[in-house]
Write an enzyme that holds these catalytic residues in place. Structure first.
Site, PDB file in Angstrom:
ATOM      1  N   ASP A  70     139.384 156.345   9.390  1.00  0.00           N
ATOM      2  CA  ASP A  70     138.904 156.252  10.772  1.00  0.00           C
ATOM      3  C   ASP A  70     139.849 155.437  11.650  1.00  0.00           C
ATOM      4  OD1 ASP A  70     138.360 153.810   9.557  1.00  0.00           O
ATOM      5  OD2 ASP A  70     136.195 154.023   9.632  1.00  0.00           O
ATOM      6  N   ASN A 139     125.037 148.427   7.716  1.00  0.00           N
ATOM      7  CA  ASN A 139     123.951 149.387   7.979  1.00  0.00           C
ATOM      8  C   ASN A 139     124.062 150.624   7.084  1.00  0.00           C
ATOM      9  OD1 ASN A 139     126.140 150.664   9.075  1.00  0.00           O
ATOM     10  ND2 ASN A 139     125.326 150.867  11.151  1.00  0.00           N
ATOM     11  N   HIS A 141     126.862 152.451   6.685  1.00  0.00           N
ATOM     12  CA  HIS A 141     127.822 153.475   7.109  1.00  0.00           C
ATOM     13  C   HIS A 141     129.025 153.522   6.185  1.00  0.00           C
ATOM     14  CE1 HIS A 141     130.263 150.808  10.196  1.00  0.00           C
ATOM     15  NE2 HIS A 141     130.844 150.784   9.028  1.00  0.00           N
ATOM     16  N   GLU A 146     127.692 156.725  11.102  1.00  0.00           N
ATOM     17  CA  GLU A 146     126.597 155.802  11.367  1.00  0.00           C
ATOM     18  C   GLU A 146     125.242 156.396  10.961  1.00  0.00           C
ATOM     19  OE1 GLU A 146     127.442 152.900  12.011  1.00  0.00           O
ATOM     20  OE2 GLU A 146     128.328 152.572  13.977  1.00  0.00           O
TER      21      GLU A 146
HETATM   22  C1  GLP Z   1     134.280 149.222   9.540  1.00  0.00           C
HETATM   23  C2  GLP Z   1     135.011 150.437   8.988  1.00  0.00           C
HETATM   24  C3  GLP Z   1     134.469 150.850   7.653  1.00  0.00           C
HETATM   25  C4  GLP Z   1     134.326 149.629   6.771  1.00  0.00           C
HETATM   26  C5  GLP Z   1     133.310 148.706   7.358  1.00  0.00           C
HETATM   27  C6  GLP Z   1     132.985 147.496   6.511  1.00  0.00           C
HETATM   28  O1  GLP Z   1     133.215 149.539  10.328  1.00  0.00           O
HETATM   29  N1  GLP Z   1     134.973 151.560   9.847  1.00  0.00           N
HETATM   30  O2  GLP Z   1     135.312 151.840   7.081  1.00  0.00           O
HETATM   31  O3  GLP Z   1     133.951 150.005   5.480  1.00  0.00           O
HETATM   32  O4  GLP Z   1     133.848 148.277   8.596  1.00  0.00           O
HETATM   33  O5  GLP Z   1     133.876 146.472   6.779  1.00  0.00           O
HETATM   34  P1  GLP Z   1     133.942 145.111   5.983  1.00  0.00           P
HETATM   35  O6  GLP Z   1     134.644 145.459   4.694  1.00  0.00           O
HETATM   36  O7  GLP Z   1     134.782 144.221   6.854  1.00  0.00           O
HETATM   37  O8  GLP Z   1     132.567 144.624   5.787  1.00  0.00           O
END
Ligand code: GLP
Length: 248
Positions: A70, A139, A141, A146
């Protein structure tokens, strides 16, 4: 979904890197799906360390192709909060993935919908992702898919949920500066990967991990729950993110 629990973030990162490194050694021309966020940072560090061993022992990425999950819409690639910047700083600048083999959605495209079609076609043309690394949003995702009434299959433009804007605001000066939209691989693009590694750490994710692993149902309200029906998905936890699991 196969469950692996490691003691702490260091051992989780080592384990995650070991799975990826072993895969790259077995199939040097593989297609890796890559993730951003704070969770995979330790994995990237360890992969860089293994690359730097040099000679025959050094992990070689010269034949690897990568596809990132992404990217935010509207951030310049030079913006430290963009995923282009993150990937360069935390991985690509330190290993030998060829620049022409790196794929990240262009969040600044004049026509984001066309960019999604282009990205999905590039994924397809590569033969598909062999090993997809995933993090987990608080959440539920994956990528930026989402919680919603339904899940979108292909790469698409998505409006970020309030929860995600708040969760990701820790990387920005304020929540107002978090982009409101992103381009993300869809659930279908992710599920097509031959192998999936979902990595989760920290107490803050314990509740969502419990929901995914113990409610044992699939819901678009928890996008990662779909991974239960993937034929080769592994969830790799540290003891904190596993702490709400019954058997733990
Ligand atoms: C972002 C990314 C996700 C990632 C998520 C969790 O929203 N788009 O791909 O997995 O954050 O991030 P973290 O590892 O910092 O909790």
């Amino acid at each position: 979904m196969k469950l692996l629990i490691e003691k702490d973030y260091t051992s989780l990162s080592k384990k995650g890197a070991e799975i990826i490194a072993e895969f790259v050694r077995k199939k040097p021309e593989c297609v890796l799906g890559l993730a951003t966020g704070s969770t995979p940072l330790g994995i990237y560090e360890e992969l860089i360390r293994q690359h730097r061993l040099g000679g025959n022992a050094g992990l070689d990425f010269s034949k690897v192709t990568t596809f990132n999950l992404d990217e935010y819409c509207g951030l310049e690639e030079s913006n430290p909060q963009s995923y282009h910047y993150y990937m360069r700083e935390n991985f690509f600048n330190h290993v030998n993935v060829r620049p022409e083999n790196i794929n990240i959605p262009n969040g600044n495209s004049a026509d984001p919908h066309q960019e999604c079609i282009r990205y999905e076609a590039a994924l397809e043309a590569s033969g598909g992702v062999d090993l997809q690394l995933l993090g987990l949003g608080p959440n539920g995702h994956i990528g930026f898919n989402e919680p919603d009434e339904h899940l979108i299959l292909d790469t698409h433009v998505v409006g970020l949920s309030q929860e995600t804007i708040e969760a990701n605001s820790r990387f920005f000066v304020s929540a107002e500066q978090v982009p409101r939209a992103a381009i993300t691989m869809g659930i279908g693009s992710i599920m097509k990967a031959k192998k999936i590694l979902l990595v989760v750490n920290g107490k803050g994710k314990a509740d969502i991990v419990r929901k995914i692993m113990e409610e044992r149902s699939i819901s678009p309200k928890i996008p990662a729950s779909i991974l239960h029906v993937h034929p080769d998905a592994t969830i790799l936890l540290d003891s904190e993110s596993a702490s709400a699991l019954e058997r733990n």
